[in-house]
Write a protein that holds these residues in place. Sequence first.
Motif, PDB file in Angstrom:
ATOM      1  N   CYS A  71       0.743  -1.293   0.046  1.00 51.69           N
ATOM      2  CA  CYS A  71      -0.241   0.243  -0.010  1.00 51.69           C
ATOM      3  C   CYS A  71       0.901   1.196  -0.094  1.00 51.69           C
ATOM      4  O   CYS A  71       1.859   1.277   0.306  1.00 51.69           O
ATOM      5  CB  CYS A  71      -0.846  -0.077   1.111  1.00 51.69           C
ATOM      6  SG  CYS A  71      -2.071   1.565   1.314  1.00 51.69           S
ATOM      7  N   HIS A 127      -0.525   4.024   0.435  1.00 49.98           N
ATOM      8  CA  HIS A 127      -1.201   5.210   1.151  1.00 49.98           C
ATOM      9  C   HIS A 127      -1.507   6.415   0.612  1.00 49.98           C
ATOM     10  O   HIS A 127      -1.405   7.661   0.911  1.00 49.98           O
ATOM     11  CB  HIS A 127      -0.404   5.472   2.502  1.00 49.98           C
ATOM     12  CG  HIS A 127       0.365   4.392   3.106  1.00 49.98           C
ATOM     13  ND1 HIS A 127      -0.143   3.169   3.663  1.00 49.98           N
ATOM     14  CD2 HIS A 127       1.770   4.316   3.480  1.00 49.98           C
ATOM     15  CE1 HIS A 127       0.744   2.618   3.993  1.00 49.98           C
ATOM     16  NE2 HIS A 127       1.914   3.199   4.115  1.00 49.98           N
ATOM     17  N   CYS A 146      -5.291   5.742   6.399  1.00 53.35           N
ATOM     18  CA  CYS A 146      -5.247   5.444   5.056  1.00 53.35           C
ATOM     19  C   CYS A 146      -6.439   4.545   4.629  1.00 53.35           C
ATOM     20  O   CYS A 146      -6.722   3.473   5.590  1.00 53.35           O
ATOM     21  CB  CYS A 146      -3.734   4.408   4.567  1.00 53.35           C
ATOM     22  SG  CYS A 146      -3.718   3.852   3.274  1.00 53.35           S
ATOM     23  N   GLY A 189      -6.441   2.531   2.605  1.00 60.07           N
ATOM     24  CA  GLY A 189      -6.205   1.216   1.999  1.00 60.07           C
ATOM     25  C   GLY A 189      -5.992   0.253   2.959  1.00 60.07           C
ATOM     26  O   GLY A 189      -6.093  -0.975   3.063  1.00 60.07           O
ATOM     27  N   CYS A 190      -5.049   0.612   4.224  1.00 56.36           N
ATOM     28  CA  CYS A 190      -4.416  -0.257   5.026  1.00 56.36           C
ATOM     29  C   CYS A 190      -4.852   0.471   6.507  1.00 56.36           C
ATOM     30  O   CYS A 190      -4.440  -0.709   7.188  1.00 56.36           O
ATOM     31  CB  CYS A 190      -3.066  -0.640   4.614  1.00 56.36           C
ATOM     32  SG  CYS A 190      -2.214   1.053   5.093  1.00 56.36           S
ATOM     33  N   ILE A 244      -3.679   2.782   8.196  1.00 51.44           N
ATOM     34  CA  ILE A 244      -2.304   3.238   8.689  1.00 51.44           C
ATOM     35  C   ILE A 244      -2.768   4.935   9.051  1.00 51.44           C
ATOM     36  O   ILE A 244      -3.518   5.370   8.310  1.00 51.44           O
ATOM     37  CB  ILE A 244      -1.014   3.111   8.066  1.00 51.44           C
ATOM     38  CG1 ILE A 244       0.231   3.228   8.992  1.00 51.44           C
ATOM     39  CG2 ILE A 244      -0.773   4.152   6.875  1.00 51.44           C
ATOM     40  CD1 ILE A 244       1.679   2.692   8.100  1.00 51.44           C
TER      41      ILE A 244
HETATM   42 ZN   LIG Z   1      -1.987   2.586   3.203  1.00 51.23          ZN
END
Ligand SMILES: [Zn+2]
Length: 102
Positions: free
Chosen positions: A32, A34, A51, A53-54, A56
């Motif tokens: 990822c 980010h 983030c 996506g993940c 974070i």
């Molecule tokens: Zn990410």
Amino acid sequence: MIETSKKSRWVWPLGLIATSLTGAAVFVFRGCWHSKMSWPVRSEDYSYQVCMGCGIKRLFDEKAFRSYGPYSYDLQRLMAWERAHRVKAIGHEAVSQQRSAS
Ligand SMILES: [Zn+2]
């Protein structure tokens, strides 16, 4: 320097590597970048982005309207970083003496 036959000597201090590569390892591990961050979230005195996506987190500067600092899944860690960062930024003007308290 030529690498000869020292391949068995792969004993690196893993803790050190883990610490220094945390940021980079995260995207390698998760795949990822980010690139899709959420809108800034406010928590106490801090703003941060998450983030999409993940998951974070990263600190967000509301005045400059941009994210800054390291990535981390641990918000406490980011806050600690921010605190140190902020103290340093203010400190170099006001405080000229260095205290070596850990
Ligand atoms: Zn990410």
